[in-house]
Design a protein around this motif. Structure first.
Motif, PDB file in Angstrom:
ATOM      1  N   ILE A   1       0.848  -1.187   0.000  1.00 26.47           N
ATOM      2  CA  ILE A   1       0.000   0.000   0.000  1.00 26.47           C
ATOM      3  C   ILE A   1       0.888   1.243   0.000  1.00 26.47           C
ATOM      4  O   ILE A   1       1.677   1.444   0.939  1.00 26.47           O
ATOM      5  N   PRO A   2       0.806   2.073  -1.037  1.00 28.33           N
ATOM      6  CA  PRO A   2       1.614   3.309  -1.033  1.00 28.33           C
ATOM      7  C   PRO A   2       1.201   4.221   0.120  1.00 28.33           C
ATOM      8  O   PRO A   2       0.036   4.287   0.499  1.00 28.33           O
ATOM      9  N   THR A   3       2.172   4.931   0.649  1.00 28.41           N
ATOM     10  CA  THR A   3       1.900   5.874   1.727  1.00 28.41           C
ATOM     11  C   THR A   3       1.237   7.116   1.134  1.00 28.41           C
ATOM     12  O   THR A   3       1.736   7.697   0.155  1.00 28.41           O
ATOM     13  N   THR A   4       0.119   7.497   1.679  1.00 29.02           N
ATOM     14  CA  THR A   4      -0.629   8.647   1.170  1.00 29.02           C
ATOM     15  C   THR A   4      -0.767   9.702   2.251  1.00 29.02           C
ATOM     16  O   THR A   4      -0.656   9.424   3.450  1.00 29.02           O
ATOM     17  N   VAL A   5      -1.015  10.919   1.797  1.00 28.25           N
ATOM     18  CA  VAL A   5      -1.250  12.063   2.672  1.00 28.25           C
ATOM     19  C   VAL A   5      -2.643  12.594   2.375  1.00 28.25           C
ATOM     20  O   VAL A   5      -3.016  12.778   1.204  1.00 28.25           O
ATOM     21  N   THR A   6      -3.413  12.809   3.409  1.00 28.98           N
ATOM     22  CA  THR A   6      -4.772  13.328   3.248  1.00 28.98           C
ATOM     23  C   THR A   6      -4.747  14.851   3.342  1.00 28.98           C
ATOM     24  O   THR A   6      -4.256  15.411   4.328  1.00 28.98           O
ATOM     25  N   LEU A   7      -5.259  15.510   2.304  1.00 31.29           N
ATOM     26  CA  LEU A   7      -5.284  16.967   2.246  1.00 31.29           C
ATOM     27  C   LEU A   7      -6.719  17.448   2.118  1.00 31.29           C
ATOM     28  O   LEU A   7      -7.542  16.826   1.431  1.00 31.29           O
TER      29      LEU A   7
ATOM     30  N   ALA B   1      -2.567  -5.966   5.254  1.00 33.21           N
ATOM     31  CA  ALA B   1      -3.668  -6.863   4.897  1.00 33.21           C
ATOM     32  C   ALA B   1      -4.903  -6.021   4.582  1.00 33.21           C
ATOM     33  O   ALA B   1      -5.163  -4.998   5.217  1.00 33.21           O
ATOM     34  N   ILE B   2      -5.660  -6.470   3.593  1.00 27.84           N
ATOM     35  CA  ILE B   2      -6.893  -5.788   3.193  1.00 27.84           C
ATOM     36  C   ILE B   2      -8.026  -6.790   3.258  1.00 27.84           C
ATOM     37  O   ILE B   2      -7.922  -7.901   2.706  1.00 27.84           O
ATOM     38  N   ILE B   3      -9.102  -6.417   3.938  1.00 26.60           N
ATOM     39  CA  ILE B   3     -10.256  -7.309   4.081  1.00 26.60           C
ATOM     40  C   ILE B   3     -11.519  -6.541   3.746  1.00 26.60           C
ATOM     41  O   ILE B   3     -11.551  -5.302   3.816  1.00 26.60           O
ATOM     42  N   PRO B   4     -12.599  -7.256   3.400  1.00 26.86           N
ATOM     43  CA  PRO B   4     -13.891  -6.589   3.197  1.00 26.86           C
ATOM     44  C   PRO B   4     -14.436  -6.039   4.521  1.00 26.86           C
ATOM     45  O   PRO B   4     -14.233  -6.612   5.591  1.00 26.86           O
ATOM     46  N   LYS B   5     -15.145  -4.937   4.436  1.00 26.40           N
ATOM     47  CA  LYS B   5     -15.752  -4.345   5.625  1.00 26.40           C
ATOM     48  C   LYS B   5     -16.801  -5.279   6.235  1.00 26.40           C
ATOM     49  O   LYS B   5     -17.056  -5.225   7.440  1.00 26.40           O
TER      50      LYS B   5
ATOM     51  N   ASP C   1     -11.585   1.542  -0.350  1.00 26.82           N
ATOM     52  CA  ASP C   1     -12.695   1.951  -1.205  1.00 26.82           C
ATOM     53  C   ASP C   1     -13.966   1.749  -0.394  1.00 26.82           C
ATOM     54  O   ASP C   1     -13.919   1.589   0.834  1.00 26.82           O
ATOM     55  N   ALA C   2     -15.105   1.737  -1.077  1.00 27.00           N
ATOM     56  CA  ALA C   2     -16.372   1.629  -0.368  1.00 27.00           C
ATOM     57  C   ALA C   2     -16.587   0.248   0.247  1.00 27.00           C
ATOM     58  O   ALA C   2     -17.417   0.097   1.151  1.00 27.00           O
ATOM     59  N   GLN C   3     -15.827  -0.808  -0.173  1.00 26.19           N
ATOM     60  CA  GLN C   3     -16.064  -2.167   0.321  1.00 26.19           C
ATOM     61  C   GLN C   3     -14.911  -2.725   1.151  1.00 26.19           C
ATOM     62  O   GLN C   3     -15.110  -3.683   1.902  1.00 26.19           O
ATOM     63  N   ASN C   4     -13.705  -2.178   1.022  1.00 22.35           N
ATOM     64  CA  ASN C   4     -12.537  -2.789   1.648  1.00 22.35           C
ATOM     65  C   ASN C   4     -11.833  -1.801   2.566  1.00 22.35           C
ATOM     66  O   ASN C   4     -11.893  -0.580   2.370  1.00 22.35           O
ATOM     67  N   VAL C   5     -11.133  -2.363   3.555  1.00 27.14           N
ATOM     68  CA  VAL C   5     -10.402  -1.563   4.528  1.00 27.14           C
ATOM     69  C   VAL C   5      -9.078  -2.268   4.813  1.00 27.14           C
ATOM     70  O   VAL C   5      -8.966  -3.505   4.729  1.00 27.14           O
ATOM     71  N   SER C   6      -8.053  -1.496   5.142  1.00 29.81           N
ATOM     72  CA  SER C   6      -6.754  -2.071   5.470  1.00 29.81           C
ATOM     73  C   SER C   6      -6.671  -2.367   6.963  1.00 29.81           C
ATOM     74  O   SER C   6      -7.319  -1.714   7.780  1.00 29.81           O
ATOM     75  N   ILE C   7      -5.861  -3.357   7.308  1.00 31.74           N
ATOM     76  CA  ILE C   7      -5.678  -3.784   8.694  1.00 31.74           C
ATOM     77  C   ILE C   7      -4.220  -3.556   9.065  1.00 31.74           C
ATOM     78  O   ILE C   7      -3.301  -4.098   8.426  1.00 31.74           O
ATOM     79  N   LEU C   8      -3.992  -2.766  10.113  1.00 32.76           N
ATOM     80  CA  LEU C   8      -2.637  -2.468  10.547  1.00 32.76           C
ATOM     81  C   LEU C   8      -2.054  -3.603  11.388  1.00 32.76           C
ATOM     82  O   LEU C   8      -0.847  -3.865  11.316  1.00 32.76           O
TER      83      LEU C   8
END
Length: 383
Positions: free
Chosen positions: A34-40, A307-311, A343-350
């Protein structure tokens, strides 16, 4: 015996259905870079927006509508009183007609001097014979003794009439220019919609007296919306026109993709940021001025493996998120740490999951950890 056989068959069928359902609703965790992103943060703005200002002073005679009123292209939005300008225009037309008459007269006089320089109408007086005597004897004698020059006199007369004709032409051009200036001012008394749009803000009312430069109305095309963001200069390298990035709208917490529409060529010298505009999908439920967030990749920081899983696999125990991990014939609740929404269906797990874990999707309410050999909703077995 027959009834017991039917009951056993029924229980076995329910068990098989539960197993099939379990297999259909399980998910094997995978890890991705997962690329590191910055929220602006940014602001939703119209694609096209104009501010009408008064070009001259006057009284407002017409105002098309209120804020939110939609109008097609070329609709008159604001009109100022033009009675004084119309009076000036009539005076300018009269001056132009006088100048045209003077020009025509000067042209006639010049042609008469050119083709009939010695006509009797130009003689100071006398009858035909004295005038003829002057033409044949007096002028030739005066030229002979050097007292006059008929050639030079004629050239001077032609130049004089030519000058009068040129002056009349310049007067006509001046009157036409004055008329054009008044027509331009008359056009400035009317503000027309340059495109289909809505009035977003008005600053005047009918009857108000405005001065030159005073704002009248804001007009915008709200069918196409953009997000404008001031991006730090170090992050601009991760953007290109046409690229798509995730965004979140403040309205209803919408998560969607936006497209990079424009990257300004220069940075702000004080804040060292570059203005970037992102196109929103057509039909997005939002409006100008509302808050929005855009996630931009930071190329200076290495990507993370998450890891990425469905919500739908998440369950909540109070404020703590968790998932049910399926281990052979057992279901175990494991608490996880949630990252950002992909996205609207998936979330990352730290933390809490690793690649290869088998988790349950869409767990039914009331599900608990334990053995899953017997379906939870199966009827109790009678001994």
């Amino acid at each position: 015996m027959f009834k017991q056989l039917i009951k056993i068959t029924t229980l076995f069928g329910l068990y098989m259905v539960a197993c099939v359902t379990l297999a259909a609703e399980s998910y094997v965790v995978r890890e991705y870079a997962i690329p590191t992103t910055v929220t602006l943060g940014g602001t939703v703005v119209p694609y096209k927006e104009v501010t009408f200002s008064a070009q001259l002073s006057g009284r407002v005679e017409r105002l098309a509508g209120e804020e939110g009123s939609a109008f097609p292209k070329d609709t008159v939005l604001v009109a100022l009183n033009d009675n004084e300008l119309l009076a000036q225009r009539r005076a300018a037309i009269a001056q132009m007609m006088n100048a045209d008459a003077t020009l025509r007269n000067a042209n006639v006089q010049y042609n008469r001097e050119l083709w009939s320089p010695n006509s009797p109408a130009q003689a100071p007086g006398g009858m035909g014979m004295p005038n003829m005597f002057d033409q044949f004897f007096t002028k030739p004698a005066s030229d002979f003794f050097g007292q006059s020059s008929t050639f030079l006199d004629r050239q001077a007369d032609l130049h004089r009439y030519g000058t009068q004709m040129e002056q009349a032409r310049n007067t006509l051009l001046q009157a036409q220019s004055q008329l054009e200036q008044i027509d331009a001012k008359l056009r400035d008394t009317v503000s027309k919609a340059p495109f289909d749009g809505v009035v977003t803000k008005k600053f005047i009312e009918v009857g108000d007296t405005v001065q030159a430069g005073q704002p009248l109305v804001h007009f915008a095309d709200t069918r196409y919306l953009q997000i404008t963001v001031d991006v730090p200069a170090r992050l601009v390298a991760g953007l290109s026109v046409g690229a798509r990035v995730p965004a979140r709208l403040d309205v209803a917490n919408q998560l969607l993709e936006v497209r990079v529409a424009q990257i300004f060529p220069t940075a702000d010298p004080q804040r060292h940021t570059v203005t970037v505009k992102f196109d929103l999908p057509i039909g997005t439920r939002t409006g100008p001025g509302q808050y929005a967030q855009v996630e931009i990749q930071d190329l200076t920081i290495p990507a993370q493996t998450l890891a990425i899983i469905p919500k739908s696999a998440l369950v909540w125990r109070g404020s703590l998120p968790g998932v049910y991990v399926l281990e052979q014939d057992r279901r175990a609740l494991r608490l996880v740490r949630i990252g950002r929404e992909m996205d609207a269906q998936n979330v990352s797990i730290l933390s809490g999951l690793k690649a290869g874990d088998n988790i349950e999707l869409n767990p039914t309410p009331g599900t608990t950890s334990g053995w899953i050999t017997t379906p939870p909703n199966s009827p109790p077995q009678n001994k």
